[in-house]
Design a protein around this motif. Sequence first.
Motif, PDB file in Angstrom:
ATOM      1  N   ARG A  54     -31.578  -0.151  23.028  1.00 47.19           N
ATOM      2  CA  ARG A  54     -32.409   0.876  23.143  1.00 47.19           C
ATOM      3  C   ARG A  54     -33.821   0.135  22.296  1.00 47.19           C
ATOM      4  N   LEU A  94     -33.599   6.602  30.891  1.00 50.44           N
ATOM      5  CA  LEU A  94     -32.686   5.408  31.221  1.00 50.44           C
ATOM      6  C   LEU A  94     -33.013   4.298  32.216  1.00 50.44           C
ATOM      7  N   CYS A 105     -38.835   6.004  23.048  1.00 48.75           N
ATOM      8  CA  CYS A 105     -37.729   5.320  23.169  1.00 48.75           C
ATOM      9  C   CYS A 105     -37.417   5.306  24.550  1.00 48.75           C
ATOM     10  N   TRP A 165     -26.208  -2.327  26.498  1.00 47.48           N
ATOM     11  CA  TRP A 165     -26.990  -0.899  26.197  1.00 47.48           C
ATOM     12  C   TRP A 165     -27.949  -1.070  25.225  1.00 47.48           C
ATOM     13  N   VAL A 220     -25.642   7.087  27.055  1.00 41.65           N
ATOM     14  CA  VAL A 220     -26.074   6.068  25.851  1.00 41.65           C
ATOM     15  C   VAL A 220     -25.196   5.318  25.501  1.00 41.65           C
ATOM     16  N   THR A 255     -32.503  -1.535  18.199  1.00 38.45           N
ATOM     17  CA  THR A 255     -31.856  -0.963  17.183  1.00 38.45           C
ATOM     18  C   THR A 255     -30.730  -2.120  16.625  1.00 38.45           C
ATOM     19  N   ALA A 291     -30.921  14.131  23.243  1.00 31.44           N
ATOM     20  CA  ALA A 291     -30.894  12.558  22.884  1.00 31.44           C
ATOM     21  C   ALA A 291     -30.280  12.669  21.240  1.00 31.44           C
ATOM     22  N   TYR A 318     -37.485   1.017  21.093  1.00 34.48           N
ATOM     23  CA  TYR A 318     -38.415   2.075  20.440  1.00 34.48           C
ATOM     24  C   TYR A 318     -39.564   1.457  19.620  1.00 34.48           C
ATOM     25  N   ASP A 372     -33.622  10.316  26.086  1.00 36.12           N
ATOM     26  CA  ASP A 372     -34.572   9.410  26.358  1.00 36.12           C
ATOM     27  C   ASP A 372     -34.489   8.879  27.871  1.00 36.12           C
ATOM     28  N   GLN A 401     -34.039   3.525  26.991  1.00 42.03           N
ATOM     29  CA  GLN A 401     -32.675   3.115  26.871  1.00 42.03           C
ATOM     30  C   GLN A 401     -32.345   2.105  28.061  1.00 42.03           C
ATOM     31  N   GLU A 455     -28.509   4.356  14.827  1.00 46.33           N
ATOM     32  CA  GLU A 455     -29.819   3.528  15.030  1.00 46.33           C
ATOM     33  C   GLU A 455     -30.912   4.146  14.020  1.00 46.33           C
ATOM     34  N   PRO A 499     -27.588   7.873  17.910  1.00 51.69           N
ATOM     35  CA  PRO A 499     -26.582   7.094  18.526  1.00 51.69           C
ATOM     36  C   PRO A 499     -25.553   7.043  17.599  1.00 51.69           C
TER      37      PRO A 499
END
Length: 749
Positions: A288, A234, A300, A286, A342, A279, A107, A290, A232, A302, A114, A110
Motif C-alpha cells: 500500500r 488496485l 492511497c 500486497w 486488500v 505501510t 476501504a 500512500y 482504494d 494498493q 496501517e 487494514p
Amino acid sequence: MSELFDAVDALVASRSPLPPPAQRKRLRQAHALTLDEVAAALGVRRATVGDWESGRTEPRPPQREAYARLLEQLAQLYPAPAAESVGAPQEDSAAPETFAGPAPTAAPVPAGGEPEAAASTASGNIPPPARTAVPAPPAASRPARTARPSQTSRHPGEKKAARANNPAPGGAYAHGPLLVLDADAGREVTGYGIGGLILDVPATSLPALVEWTLTEAQLGAARLHGCGKDADPLLVLTPTACERYGLPVELTEAERLAGRLGEGHKVIKQLKRANWQLTKRGFGPWARIYRPAQGSRRSCVQLCIPSWGALDDRAWGHAAQLQPAQLARVLGVYATRVMTPVGSTAVTGLELMTALNPPTRASEPDADGRRHAEHRPGSLGTEAMDPAPCEATDGHPVLAGLPRFHVRGPGERLFEEAYDWARDLTDSECMQRYLVGIDVNLAFGAAANGAVVGLASPPVHVTDPVFDPALPGSWLVDLSHVDPSRVRVAKQWRELDGDLLPSPFTPTGERPQGPAWYATPTVAYAVELGYDVTPLEAWVRPEAGRFLDGWYKRLRDAYVDTMADLGVAEKLPPREFLTAMEGYRSRDPEMEIVLDAIKMTVKGGIGKLQEKARGGGWKPGQSWPALARPTWRPDVRATVISRARINMHRKMLNLAAATGRYPVAVLSDCAVYAADGPSPLDVLPYGTDGKTVPGSFRLGVSPGMVKHEGTQSVLWGADVLEQLSADGRVANLARHIKTGEHAARDTGE
C-alpha cells in the motif's frame, strides 16, 4: 481477408453500445414487452434480462449485439422525454446512477493497522460521502485501445478483451476498481480492467504510476456503507510490468521470508523521494503506497504482485498464471461481488466486516457547525478489547500469570471448533454398497447469519448466573448429563441410538466429562434437546447485536451469483440440482477461481477473528500485532463455529429421528452416510412433492443447503479404516470421500 473482416465485425459486436440500465427497462415497458418475451427472443433466462436492466450484469456476445439492436429499434419508436434526454448520462459516463460495475466497496482499516487507514479521521472531520470524481481525460488524447500489433506484444495469441460478467462502470470510478498492468516488448504498458476495458498507461516509473492512478485513471469503488470509506484503486502487476517499473519478478529467499522488498531497493528510494510512504508491512506482495490524508482527501494505491505470491493458490488456484485480461476478469468479478481485495482472502474477509459495519459515524454538528467521528452503534468500535481469560488463546497477555508450561483443560479454556468425528461401520452398514458424502454450502457463512455477538463493550464476569440463550458469552457448565439416546426433537421426546451420533458439545464428538466452557449457542442447544443447565460462572456481553448479518448476505449473494454463472441456479428440484452440479466447475474455469476465492473469504474471515501470533521473536505473554485490532474477537469466532457445529448436529439428529440413518463420519461441514445407492437421494428421503425431512439436510445451492461431496464403495471404506485407524482413533472417511485417495499409515516397518 474475409476472416479478418469477420474478426473485426465480432470485435465491434462485442462492444455494441447500450443505453443506461434505466432506459433499457423503460424501452421494454413502453413496447409492452415482458421479461419472459425478451428472454425467449434472446435465448437467455428471465433473470438474466432483469440483471441487464438493473445494471447488475451486462450482456455478452452473441446476445449483446441482438439486445443492442432491439433497444435501438425501441428507442426510435419511444424516444426519451425531453426532461430525461437533457443532460442524460451516456453509457460509461460519470453519472453515479448509471454505475453498474463493481458493487460499492469501502476501504476499511487494514488488518495490520496501517497508518494511512485512519488518517482520514485524524483531524476529527468526517469525509464526504464520496470522493470527487476526477474528470476523464479527453477521448482524443488517450483513446482506449482494442489491441496492439501482435509482433510487439508479449502475449501475441491473447485476446485483448476478457469476457465480462459485469459492465464497464460509470460514476466517480468510471474504469472500475482495478487494472491488471502488462508491458510489451516495446516497454509500453497496457491496463486491463473489468468488462473488457483496455487503457494505455503512460507512467514510466512507479511514483508516476501512483500519481497517474490517483489523478487520471478513475479507479476505485464506492463505499459499501454510508459511514465507510471508498475503496482504494488496485493495480495488479504482471512479471513484465514488474520489470518495466524496476521491480524484481520474484523475491529472493531472504525477501520472501521477510515478506517484503529490501528497504534499500531503488524503487523504494524513488517513492520516498516523491514523498510517498509505505505501510508497516513494507513493499510486499500486497503493498500500500500512500500520502497522509489532508482533510477528507485520501491518497492511497494498493499493489498486488502475483509473482511474489500475492494470490495464494489455496484460495486463487492458478489465477497467477492467467493472461492479463483473464486475471482482470477474475479479480474484477470478485471485487464487484465481494470487495476490492486488500490482501489474502482471509484479510479481505475480515476487512469486509468493517467495510459493511464501520466503527464510526458523523456526529451532529457542534456549536461551530463541525462534525466529528463518534461511535456507531452496532459496530465493534475502534478500540481493541481484551477477551475473557477462558476465550484467550494460549500465550495471550491476559494469561501471563499462568505457569510457563501449564496446559489448560476444558474447565479453563473455551474450545469451540468444527467437527472431526468418525466411528466404525455397523454390521448393517457393511451390508450396504456405498458411502455417500454430503457437504454443507458455506457452512460458516450460514452460521454467521443471525448470530448475536458481543459488540464494543468488554465482557462482564458473573458467578452462578441464570442461563439466557439471548445473551452472547461463554458459560462454564456441566453438560455431561445430556443423554444423546433420549432427546427432544421437534418438541417431542425421541429414543435414538446415541452411540451412532457425535456429541453436539465437543469437536471430537465425545461426550463431555464434567464442567467445561461453551459459547451461548452450544448451551442453548442443550436446552433445546430438553435438558436443564446450571452454569457455574459466565463471561457475558450485554451489548450485543447481529454484527455479521450484512457480511453473510454479501458473501451469500456473491456465492449464489457465481454458482449461477457456472450453470447452477437457486431453487432447482433435487434431481435437476444434482444434474446441474455435474461438471459445473469445468463450464467456466475463471468463475471457478472466483467461487473458490469466495469460499476461502468466508473461512478465512472467520479464522482471522482469532489470528495467532506469528513470526520469530514472540514469547508467550507478549502482545502481537493482531491484538491491536478491534476485530480480534475470539468470542465472535467461537459463536460462529458453535452455531455451525450445532446446525450440523441438528440436521443429523432430525434425519436419524425420521429415517434411522446415522452418519459414519463428520468432518467440519461434510457428513458421510452408508446407503444402497450412490446418490445423495439414496440418503435423503425426498417425497414426490420435492420435500424432505423438516430440519434436516436439503439439496440446493444456497448456504446451509448441501451438495454431493463424493461417493465411494463400502469396501473402499473398510480398507481405509483398516489402513489408517490407529491408537484407538478411527480414520475419518469424510476426509477422503471426495477423491477416494488416501495414503497408508506409516507403521515404521
